[in-house]
Design a protein around this motif. Structure first.
Motif, PDB file in Angstrom:
ATOM      1  N   ASN A  23      -2.894   3.644  14.221  1.00 12.42           N
ATOM      2  CA  ASN A  23      -2.544   4.359  12.992  1.00 12.42           C
ATOM      3  C   ASN A  23      -3.759   4.669  12.120  1.00 12.42           C
ATOM      4  OD1 ASN A  23      -2.841   1.565  12.373  1.00 12.42           O
ATOM      5  ND2 ASN A  23      -1.942   1.997  10.401  1.00 12.42           N
ATOM      6  N   MET A  24      -4.939   4.108  12.471  1.00 14.84           N
ATOM      7  CA  MET A  24      -6.131   4.396  11.671  1.00 14.84           C
ATOM      8  C   MET A  24      -6.953   5.533  12.276  1.00 14.84           C
ATOM      9  SD  MET A  24      -5.706   2.577   9.180  1.00 14.84           S
ATOM     10  CE  MET A  24      -7.237   2.695   8.264  1.00 14.84           C
ATOM     11  N   LEU A  25      -6.417   6.165  13.318  1.00 14.17           N
ATOM     12  CA  LEU A  25      -7.111   7.274  13.971  1.00 14.17           C
ATOM     13  C   LEU A  25      -7.578   8.312  12.939  1.00 14.17           C
ATOM     14  CD1 LEU A  25      -5.406   9.175  16.893  1.00 14.17           C
ATOM     15  CD2 LEU A  25      -6.412  10.414  15.043  1.00 14.17           C
ATOM     16  N   GLY A  26      -6.668   8.602  11.993  1.00 14.59           N
ATOM     17  CA  GLY A  26      -6.930   9.682  11.048  1.00 14.59           C
ATOM     18  C   GLY A  26      -8.142   9.458  10.190  1.00 14.59           C
ATOM     19  N   LEU A  57       0.827  -1.209   0.000  1.00 13.20           N
ATOM     20  CA  LEU A  57       0.000   0.000   0.000  1.00 13.20           C
ATOM     21  C   LEU A  57       0.860   1.257   0.000  1.00 13.20           C
ATOM     22  CD1 LEU A  57      -2.867  -1.165   2.292  1.00 13.20           C
ATOM     23  CD2 LEU A  57      -3.063  -0.450  -0.068  1.00 13.20           C
ATOM     24  N   VAL A  58       2.027   1.165   0.660  1.00 14.82           N
ATOM     25  CA  VAL A  58       2.944   2.313   0.642  1.00 14.82           C
ATOM     26  C   VAL A  58       3.410   2.561  -0.788  1.00 14.82           C
ATOM     27  CG1 VAL A  58       5.184   3.128   1.407  1.00 14.82           C
ATOM     28  CG2 VAL A  58       3.700   1.964   2.997  1.00 14.82           C
ATOM     29  N   LEU A 103      -0.597   6.808   2.247  1.00 14.69           N
ATOM     30  CA  LEU A 103       0.840   6.684   2.448  1.00 14.69           C
ATOM     31  C   LEU A 103       1.175   6.823   3.931  1.00 14.69           C
ATOM     32  CD1 LEU A 103       3.599   6.528   1.011  1.00 14.69           C
ATOM     33  CD2 LEU A 103       3.623   9.000   1.018  1.00 14.69           C
ATOM     34  N   LEU A 104       0.631   7.889   4.568  1.00 20.63           N
ATOM     35  CA  LEU A 104       0.930   8.119   5.982  1.00 20.63           C
ATOM     36  C   LEU A 104       0.428   6.959   6.839  1.00 20.63           C
ATOM     37  CD1 LEU A 104       0.168  11.924   6.351  1.00 20.63           C
ATOM     38  CD2 LEU A 104       2.378  10.813   6.413  1.00 20.63           C
ATOM     39  N   GLU A 105      -0.819   6.540   6.579  1.00 13.54           N
ATOM     40  CA  GLU A 105      -1.391   5.454   7.372  1.00 13.54           C
ATOM     41  C   GLU A 105      -0.522   4.203   7.322  1.00 13.54           C
ATOM     42  OE1 GLU A 105      -5.372   4.624   6.126  1.00 13.54           O
ATOM     43  OE2 GLU A 105      -6.036   6.580   6.847  1.00 13.54           O
ATOM     44  N   GLY A 110      -6.723  14.263   8.276  1.00 16.55           N
ATOM     45  CA  GLY A 110      -6.960  13.338   9.385  1.00 16.55           C
ATOM     46  C   GLY A 110      -5.700  12.602   9.787  1.00 16.55           C
ATOM     47  N   ASP A 111      -4.890  12.259   8.781  1.00 14.26           N
ATOM     48  CA  ASP A 111      -3.686  11.492   9.086  1.00 14.26           C
ATOM     49  C   ASP A 111      -2.600  12.347   9.687  1.00 14.26           C
ATOM     50  OD1 ASP A 111      -4.397   8.786   7.964  1.00 14.26           O
ATOM     51  OD2 ASP A 111      -5.030  10.185   6.427  1.00 14.26           O
TER      52      ASP A 111
END
Lengths: 393, 295
Positions: free
Chosen positions: B219-222, A297-298, B108-110, B40-41
């Protein structure tokens, strides 16, 4: 030249496309009997992903609206076919599969229609968000209606027709059925999108206000496109249910919708052959790179950002790959490349020779190049109008 | 009755977090008409920064409250970076392109954080330990008071900034018409970057509020917080600062009431239904004005 002219005729395009289709399909069928179980799974997954990516391309590519809820429609297809199998047991697996696909298509299409009527009054960002909301709401509903759908623990022990462990048909038969379903569906989508309805949808993407001024009922065509997109995504979902035999709400989350969006964007928003090609490549890579699952996914999202910044058209832009054009244009382009390379060589050698002569030859070559370029352009335009389709799968 | 007030107070404090996040969405949307999915992320990143920085601060013997500053600087820098690297090259591109890029950044961030820190729940750091006090029958926790007052202070500061300072006025001008603004001598690029930095710094503040209010995050908070805050921004009228606050508080209260009186399972469905309903009935939001489309 006569050969070229003959090829450019409308019917001969069809013949070429038909022949290449048949060649591709027969190639695939010839390879398949000897394939391993793992490869069967890969082939079937590719078929499903191609179908859903192409269905997303109707709304995201041809209609030009980002839809982030395609997995929701897949979920509806999967669950309606799964529930149908559960409550209406049948002896003939193949007949059951066919009926399941029809049921999935009808229910997903109905939901798409009902969702589409209010939503498609919106545009752009708002529509993207609303479809995201619907996709997630569908998933939450499935999770919460646990008396019907089994909730988070899913629907299990469904018939697995499209599976390598299928006893009645074997892996080979399963692959054949999957390929046939996908080819028929993609063919239907393609011929719909090149019909007058499809053209009307394209005109909405180009300029909604101008289309409306030209007498096209914009909302009606948008709802039509959305419904058809949902229908085929539902069929994809039914195929998915028949492949893995147990479905969970978490199969159809937002990241699944994004996966399909990535496929469509890579292939080129609006290009059906592009979607097919990129869905094939990406799903093959996804399965083959399972040990990189965390990084997948990255890599996807990085690639998506880079594609958007540097080449937002994707693989094919809005053009279609066509065998006829490949035969006609590619040799010319290769020739052009060679002449250019040779030019560069000659120029190096001939720098000492008088300038006049060089100029003359250059002028000649420029003219020749111009002609070639014009011819190629005309061909491409022609292709856009006729819609040459040449893929087999 | 006292229970009702308890739920209301809880609702107002979750609503304050949503409101602060919604402010970031609204400011960015107001200025470049982009739904910044990555917002959000940024909060998720902020929560991780807060977690890391408090442990360092405690080791150094400094008060952990200082993590607010570190988090805000870090998220502000992240907001600046995403704008410069991803959105700026797309300023002239189609909006659909920018939207897809924003979704990609969010993913990407997640996933980067999932790989680096695993996707298990993290325990929130203790920034300060405060008890509660009573008014009549109602038990009021100090953290709720703090969260709500942070919202009040930051919103008034932001309003003052936008209305009184040169930069704030430049923001308003750019959101009105970027071309005309640049003709008046406003540096559009700088203004947009400043908007992103302020929005992201507010997100940093929101992430500190989040770790104060909730006991864990991952990590899914966003994505969940981001969607709800976005609903809040749309509900109040996207592009409007008071709208974001109103929307955030409304969503927070509705959520807590649903959880208390109906069933916590239905929170998400009801949030999405509100979003769909408001977009269909009045897409410009409660405080927004309907604009006619011009050819």
């Amino acid at each position: 030249m006569t050969f070229k002219k003959l090829l450019m005729k409308k019917y001969s395009r069809r013949v070429v496309n038909l022949i290449s289709c048949i060649l591709l399909i027969s190639m695939v069928t010839l390879i398949t009997p000897n394939i391993s179980k793992a490869f069967t799974t890969i082939m079937i997954t590719i078929c499903i992903n191609v179908l859903v990516a192409v269905s997303l391309n109707i709304s995201a590519g041809s209609m030009g609206e980002v839809v982030l809820g395609q997995a929701g429609f897949m979920a509806i297809g999967a669950y309606s076919s799964g529930l149908f199998c559960k409550y209406v047991p049948m002896n003939n697996m193949f007949l059951e599969y066919l009926i399941c696909i029809v049921v999935a298509a009808v229910i997903a299409g109905l939901v798409g229609f009902v969702v589409g009527i209010p939503c498609l009054r919106l545009r752009g960002d708002y529509l993207a968000i609303v479809t995201l909301g619907f996709g997630e709401a569908i998933r939450c509903l499935i999770e919460n209606l646990d008396k019907i759908t089994g909730g988070p623990s899913g629907l299990t022990s469904l018939p697995r027709l499209l599976n390598s462990s299928n006893r009645a048909l074997g892996g080979y038969g399963a692959v054949l059925i999957a390929i046939t379903t996908t080819v028929v569906c993609v063919g239907c989508i393609y011929s719909f999108m090149t019909s007058r309805y499809g053209r009307a949808i394209l005109s909405i993407r180009e300029d909604a206000i101008a289309a409306e001024a030209a007498g096209i009922p914009v909302t009606r065509y948008k709802v039509m496109a959305f419904t058809i997109s949902a229908m085929f995504a539902g069929i994809g979902g039914a195929m998915f249910a028949h492949t893995i035999g147990s479905i969970y709400p978490s199969n159809f989350n937002l990241s699944k919708s994004i996966d399909y969006l990535v496929m469509v964007v890579f292939g080129g928003l609006g290009s059906y052959t592009g979607s097919i090609l990129s869905a094939t490549i990406l799903s093959y890579l996804t399965i083959r790179l399972t040990n990189l699952a965390a990084w997948r996914l990255v890599i996807y999202s990085l690639a998506l950002i880079l594609v958007m910044i540097f080449h937002p058209k994707g693989l094919f832009g809005i053009k279609e790959f066509s065998m006829t054009n490949a035969i006609l244009i590619v040799p010319g382009k290769i020739k052009l490349l060679f002449t250019k390379a040779q030019d560069a060589k000659n120029n190096k050698k001939e720098t000492i020779i008088e300038t006049e002569e060089v100029e003359e030859t250059e002028n000649n070559k420029m003219e020749a190049e111009d002609e070639e370029a014009k011819e190629a352009e005309a061909l491409e335009e022609d292709n856009m109008n006729n819609g040459g389709k040449s893929d087999g799968k | 009755m006292s229970q009702f007030f308890q739920y209301l107070l809880n609702g107002l404090s979750t609503g304050s977090i949503y409101a602060l996040v919604a402010l970031g969405y609204t400011m960015v949307y107001g200025i470049i008409k982009l739904i910044n999915f990555a917002h959000g992320d940024i909060i998720m990143v902020g929560a991780f920064v807060a977690l890391g920085s408090t442990s360092i601060l405690v080791k150094l013997g400094l008060p952990p409250v200082l993590c607010v500053i570190i988090t805000m600087v870090a998220t502000g820098a992240l907001g600046f970076l995403t704008e410069k690297l991803a959105y700026k090259p797309l300023r002239k591109a189609k909006r659909i392109t920018a939207l897809i890029t924003a979704i990609a950044i969010s993913f990407l961030l997640e996933n980067l954080f999932a790989i680096r820190f695993s996707s298990r729940d993290k325990t929130s750091p203790t920034i300060f330990e405060l008890g509660s006090f009573k008014i009549g029958n109602i038990d009021i926790q100090w953290k709720l008071v703090i969260i709500i007052s942070i919202l009040v202070i930051s919103t008034s500061a932001l309003t003052l900034f936008v209305n009184r300072t040169r930069m704030g006025k430049a923001m308003k001008a750019v959101s009105e018409n970027p071309d005309a603004a640049s003709l008046m001598g406003i540096n559009v690029d700088t203004t947009i970057s400043t908007t992103f930095i302020i929005g992201a710094a507010l997100a940093g503040l929101a992430s500190v509020m989040y770790v104060i209010y909730y006991s864990s995050f991952n990590n899914m908070l966003g994505s969940s917080l981001g969607i709800k805050a976005f609903v809040a921004a749309v509900l109040g009228g996207i592009g409007l600062i008071p709208g974001a606050v109103l929307g955030g508080l409304t969503i927070g209260v509705i959520e807590n009431m649903v959880a208390a009186y109906i069933d916590p399972k239905w929170i998400d469905i009801i949030t999405f239904s509100i979003l769909i309903f408001i977009l269909l009935v009045k897409p410009s939001g409660i405080l927004g004005k309907n604009t006619k489309e011009k050819v």
